[in-house]
Design an enzyme around this catalytic site. Structure first.
Site, PDB file in Angstrom:
ATOM      1  N   ASP A 111       0.836  -1.211   0.000  1.00  0.00           N
ATOM      2  CA  ASP A 111       0.000   0.000   0.000  1.00  0.00           C
ATOM      3  C   ASP A 111       0.871   1.261   0.000  1.00  0.00           C
ATOM      4  O   ASP A 111       0.671   2.167  -0.800  1.00  0.00           O
ATOM      5  CB  ASP A 111      -0.901   0.053   1.243  1.00  0.00           C
ATOM      6  CG  ASP A 111      -1.906  -1.071   1.313  1.00  0.00           C
ATOM      7  OD1 ASP A 111      -3.080  -0.829   1.030  1.00  0.00           O
ATOM      8  OD2 ASP A 111      -1.519  -2.211   1.645  1.00  0.00           O
ATOM      9  N   GLU A 168      -5.298   7.247   0.188  1.00  0.00           N
ATOM     10  CA  GLU A 168      -5.752   6.565   1.406  1.00  0.00           C
ATOM     11  C   GLU A 168      -4.724   6.578   2.536  1.00  0.00           C
ATOM     12  O   GLU A 168      -5.076   6.782   3.691  1.00  0.00           O
ATOM     13  CB  GLU A 168      -6.115   5.104   1.077  1.00  0.00           C
ATOM     14  CG  GLU A 168      -6.638   4.382   2.317  1.00  0.00           C
ATOM     15  CD  GLU A 168      -6.987   2.926   2.088  1.00  0.00           C
ATOM     16  OE1 GLU A 168      -6.806   2.419   0.970  1.00  0.00           O
ATOM     17  OE2 GLU A 168      -7.432   2.285   3.059  1.00  0.00           O
ATOM     18  N   ASP A 209      -6.252   4.983  -4.434  1.00  0.00           N
ATOM     19  CA  ASP A 209      -6.241   3.845  -3.511  1.00  0.00           C
ATOM     20  C   ASP A 209      -5.124   2.922  -3.991  1.00  0.00           C
ATOM     21  O   ASP A 209      -5.258   2.217  -4.987  1.00  0.00           O
ATOM     22  CB  ASP A 209      -7.592   3.115  -3.550  1.00  0.00           C
ATOM     23  CG  ASP A 209      -7.738   2.136  -2.392  1.00  0.00           C
ATOM     24  OD1 ASP A 209      -6.703   1.727  -1.826  1.00  0.00           O
ATOM     25  OD2 ASP A 209      -8.888   1.783  -2.074  1.00  0.00           O
ATOM     26  N   ILE A 236      -3.684   0.187  -2.865  1.00  0.00           N
ATOM     27  CA  ILE A 236      -4.185  -1.194  -2.956  1.00  0.00           C
ATOM     28  C   ILE A 236      -5.587  -1.191  -2.378  1.00  0.00           C
ATOM     29  O   ILE A 236      -5.782  -0.936  -1.183  1.00  0.00           O
ATOM     30  CB  ILE A 236      -3.315  -2.209  -2.180  1.00  0.00           C
ATOM     31  CG1 ILE A 236      -1.933  -2.342  -2.836  1.00  0.00           C
ATOM     32  CG2 ILE A 236      -4.004  -3.585  -2.163  1.00  0.00           C
ATOM     33  CD1 ILE A 236      -1.051  -3.416  -2.215  1.00  0.00           C
ATOM     34  N   ASP A 237      -6.546  -1.426  -3.246  1.00  0.00           N
ATOM     35  CA  ASP A 237      -7.920  -1.561  -2.784  1.00  0.00           C
ATOM     36  C   ASP A 237      -8.180  -3.056  -2.623  1.00  0.00           C
ATOM     37  O   ASP A 237      -7.784  -3.856  -3.480  1.00  0.00           O
ATOM     38  CB  ASP A 237      -8.874  -0.952  -3.814  1.00  0.00           C
ATOM     39  CG  ASP A 237     -10.320  -1.022  -3.360  1.00  0.00           C
ATOM     40  OD1 ASP A 237     -10.564  -0.831  -2.141  1.00  0.00           O
ATOM     41  OD2 ASP A 237     -11.199  -1.270  -4.197  1.00  0.00           O
ATOM     42  N   THR A 290      -7.201  -4.666   0.374  1.00  0.00           N
ATOM     43  CA  THR A 290      -5.952  -5.123   1.009  1.00  0.00           C
ATOM     44  C   THR A 290      -6.114  -6.549   1.537  1.00  0.00           C
ATOM     45  O   THR A 290      -5.181  -7.348   1.479  1.00  0.00           O
ATOM     46  CB  THR A 290      -5.572  -4.187   2.179  1.00  0.00           C
ATOM     47  OG1 THR A 290      -5.829  -2.846   1.775  1.00  0.00           O
ATOM     48  CG2 THR A 290      -4.108  -4.316   2.519  1.00  0.00           C
ATOM     49  N   ASP A 335     -12.240   4.644  -3.012  1.00  0.00           N
ATOM     50  CA  ASP A 335     -12.786   3.295  -3.190  1.00  0.00           C
ATOM     51  C   ASP A 335     -13.747   3.218  -4.371  1.00  0.00           C
ATOM     52  O   ASP A 335     -14.221   2.124  -4.708  1.00  0.00           O
ATOM     53  CB  ASP A 335     -13.532   2.842  -1.920  1.00  0.00           C
ATOM     54  CG  ASP A 335     -12.581   2.314  -0.847  1.00  0.00           C
ATOM     55  OD1 ASP A 335     -11.516   1.785  -1.211  1.00  0.00           O
ATOM     56  OD2 ASP A 335     -12.911   2.448   0.349  1.00  0.00           O
TER      57      ASP A 335
HETATM   58  N1  LIG Z   1     -17.767  -0.696   7.070  1.00  0.00           N
HETATM   59  C1  LIG Z   1     -17.358  -0.551   5.812  1.00  0.00           C
HETATM   60  N2  LIG Z   1     -18.266  -0.455   4.809  1.00  0.00           N
HETATM   61  C2  LIG Z   1     -17.890  -0.325   3.540  1.00  0.00           C
HETATM   62  N3  LIG Z   1     -16.598  -0.279   3.148  1.00  0.00           N
HETATM   63  C3  LIG Z   1     -15.639  -0.370   4.080  1.00  0.00           C
HETATM   64  C4  LIG Z   1     -15.950  -0.506   5.454  1.00  0.00           C
HETATM   65  N4  LIG Z   1     -14.800  -0.580   6.141  1.00  0.00           N
HETATM   66  C5  LIG Z   1     -13.792  -0.474   5.230  1.00  0.00           C
HETATM   67  N5  LIG Z   1     -14.307  -0.353   3.986  1.00  0.00           N
HETATM   68  C6  LIG Z   1     -13.612  -0.180   2.722  1.00  0.00           C
HETATM   69  O1  LIG Z   1     -13.828  -1.330   1.920  1.00  0.00           O
HETATM   70  C7  LIG Z   1     -12.738  -1.421   1.034  1.00  0.00           C
HETATM   71  C8  LIG Z   1     -12.646  -2.789   0.434  1.00  0.00           C
HETATM   72  O2  LIG Z   1     -13.799  -3.032  -0.271  1.00  0.00           O
HETATM   73  P1  LIG Z   1     -14.254  -4.518  -0.627  1.00  0.00           P
HETATM   74  O3  LIG Z   1     -14.815  -5.110   0.614  1.00  0.00           O
HETATM   75  O4  LIG Z   1     -15.269  -4.285  -1.670  1.00  0.00           O
HETATM   76  O5  LIG Z   1     -13.053  -5.234  -1.093  1.00  0.00           O
HETATM   77  C9  LIG Z   1     -11.570  -1.062   1.889  1.00  0.00           C
HETATM   78  O6  LIG Z   1     -10.569  -0.572   1.046  1.00  0.00           O
HETATM   79  P2  LIG Z   1      -9.023  -0.971   1.302  1.00  0.00           P
HETATM   80  O7  LIG Z   1      -8.891  -2.420   1.148  1.00  0.00           O
HETATM   81  O8  LIG Z   1      -8.353  -0.166   0.278  1.00  0.00           O
HETATM   82  O9  LIG Z   1      -8.725  -0.509   2.702  1.00  0.00           O
HETATM   83  C10 LIG Z   1     -12.116  -0.003   2.837  1.00  0.00           C
HETATM   84  O10 LIG Z   1     -11.827   1.319   2.443  1.00  0.00           O
HETATM   85 MG   LIG Z   2      -9.997   0.723  -0.794  1.00  0.00          MG
HETATM   86 MG   LIG Z   3      -7.563   0.458   3.748  1.00  0.00          MG
HETATM   87 MG   LIG Z   4      -6.500   0.621   0.053  1.00  0.00          MG
END
Ligand SMILES: Nc1ncnc2c1ncn2[C@@H]1O[C@H](COP(=O)(O)O)[C@@H](OP(=O)(O)O)[C@H]1O
Ligand SMILES: [Mg+2]
Ligand SMILES: [Mg+2]
Ligand SMILES: [Mg+2]
Length: 404
Positions: free
Chosen positions: A97, A120, A185, A187-188, A190, A346
């Site tokens: 990240d 992020e 972002d 790494i989305d 993670t 995101d």
């Molecule tokens: N309670 C929540 N509701 C929705 N999204 C959330 C959350 N808590 C964290 N996230 C976000 O969900 C992203 C991942 O999405 P997904 O579940 O679709 O893979 C995370 O990005 P990161 O992985 O970049 O931190 C984070 O920003």
């Molecule tokens: Mg993300």
């Molecule tokens: Mg994150």
């Molecule tokens: Mg991320």
């Protein structure tokens, strides 16, 4: 001794000179204004025509930068350098990240030095953890594209560990309704990355609150757009083992996919959502993590729509990318926590890629995502993406299930 010119004659001659000057000036002005009736361009500068900006350069830099950062994430994964630190939102923050954020911000700074960046991650935890910072620098310092010219365009290698930390912190802009804001972002998904599942490197350009450019690298999606989806593993299965896709879009110019390369960009081809005759025969995507993905509510919406196919669970904006190329049709992200505000990084790139591929993206109320509110989508709740013609039908089902 007298000069021979009386003071009166001197005053008179000055007066004459002055009035001749005034007369000459008025003649010139009259002639110019008359001429301007016939040839406005003689006086007025030619009008500047504000044509639709094509954002060609922004798209190109975004794609290259995402491609270079994706190389780092793969290297981090394969070296199993999975050192993590805890962040307020409890999501794991990895070497990948931070490193990917540094590489992408450097590329933006090199090419668009006056733009704002909303990213992020931030480096404060790294400044306290010297060992982690040194490990990130070890991996980041040698990352480059195979093609020297492309790498040069991105600014070449980072200068030092200290400057890497400073660059990471350049993503702290507040965002908002005015100006050019990159949403990053690094790494989305993670958690998907750490599992060896789907994740995405995501970069969007928002201008005056509107997303104009989006680029997403998905190193673990199959290159083949037509690869079938395996609902049990939540991934597309390709006949060939070629993985790694780079998606991009510019507002009004469509969406494309191309294989993620290690040098110059590979050839792109247009993508679009697949035609759906009956929503009951569609496939929907949702998140893997129960903490972000209201899987029970999503299933209830699908049931109301008559959908019988099992959901496909994918981490990250790979969900947007998948439906944009016809591997699935609907993306449901109904809220899990009432007060959670979605983050602009995101969604910015994925929102545009889906809309440019023929889809619609709204919140659970059917309102378009509003990227002008700062770092979060403060005016929206949840996300629903579907083929444009079916969006209202899906939103109606969401409203019934969530009792809105
Ligand atoms: N309670 C929540 N509701 C929705 N999204 C959330 C959350 N808590 C964290 N996230 C976000 O969900 C992203 C991942 O999405 P997904 O579940 O679709 O893979 C995370 O990005 P990161 O992985 O970049 O931190 C984070 O920003
Ligand atoms: Mg993300
Ligand atoms: Mg994150
Ligand atoms: Mg991320």
């Amino acid at each position: 001794m007298s000069t021979g010119i009386s003071p009166l004659a001197r005053v008179l001659s000055r007066f004459l000179l002055f009035s001749t000057l005034i007369l000459a000036l008025s003649v010139v002005f009259k002639a110019r204004s008359r001429l301007s009736l016939l040839y406005p361009s003689f006086i007025t500068p030619p009008p500047t025509y504000h044509t639709t900006m094509s954002y060609t350069q922004e798209r190109y830099i975004a794609e290259l930068a995402v491609q270079r950062a994706s190389i780092l994430t793969q290297k981090v994964f394969f070296e199993k350098a999975k050192g993590t630190v805890s962040k307020d939102d409890k999501s794991p923050v990895t070497i990948g990240d931070f490193g990917a954020q540094a590489l992408i911000i450097q590329a933006i700074r090199k090419n668009f030095p006056n733009d704002d960046i909303v990213a992020e991650e931030e480096a404060s935890s790294l400044r306290e953890d010297k060992a982690l910072s040194a490990e990130i620098w070890r991996l980041v310092k040698d990352i480059k594209l195979d093609d020297a010219e492309s790498d040069n365009i991105l600014g070449g290698p980072l200068a030092s560990e200290e400057s890497m930390l400073d660059i990471i912190d350049e993503g702290k802009s507040a965002g908002g309704a005015k100006g050019r804001v990159w949403a990053l972002d690094p790494i989305d998904g993670t958690k998907g990355f750490l599992r060896g599942g789907q994740y995405a490197v995501c970069l969007g350009l928002i201008v005056d609150g509107d997303v104009k450019v989006g680029a997403i690298g998905t190193p673990n999606l199959p290159v083949d757009d037509a690869a079938t989806i395996d609902a049990s593993t939540g991934a597309q299965q390709a006949d060939s083992s070629a993985n790694g896709v780079l998606f991009s879009a510019v507002l009004g110019e469509g969406a494309t996919s191309r294989p993620l390369a290690t040098g110059a960009l590979a050839a792109a081809k247009p993508i679009s959502m697949r035609p759906v005759a009956d929503i009951a025969h569609s496939v929907f995507c949702e998140g893997v993590e129960a903490g972000h993905s209201a899987q029970g509510d999503n299933a209830a919406v699908a049931e109301r729509l008559g959908i019988t196919a099992p959901s496909v669970r994918l981490d990250s904006q790979a969900k947007y990318c998948s439906i944009a190329r016809g591997a699935g049709d609907i993306y449901l992200r109904l809220p899990v926590k009432k007060d959670y505000q979605e983050k602009i990084w995101d969604h910015a790139a994925g929102d545009l890629i889906v809309r440019e591929a023929g889809g619609q993206v709204t919140d659970i109320y059917g309102n378009r995502l509003d990227f002008s509110k700062g770092r979060t989508l403060a005016a929206n709740k949840g996300v629903v993406a579907a083929p444009a013609a079916f969006q209202d039908q899906v939103i109606d089902a969401v409203k019934v299930v969530l009792k809105l």
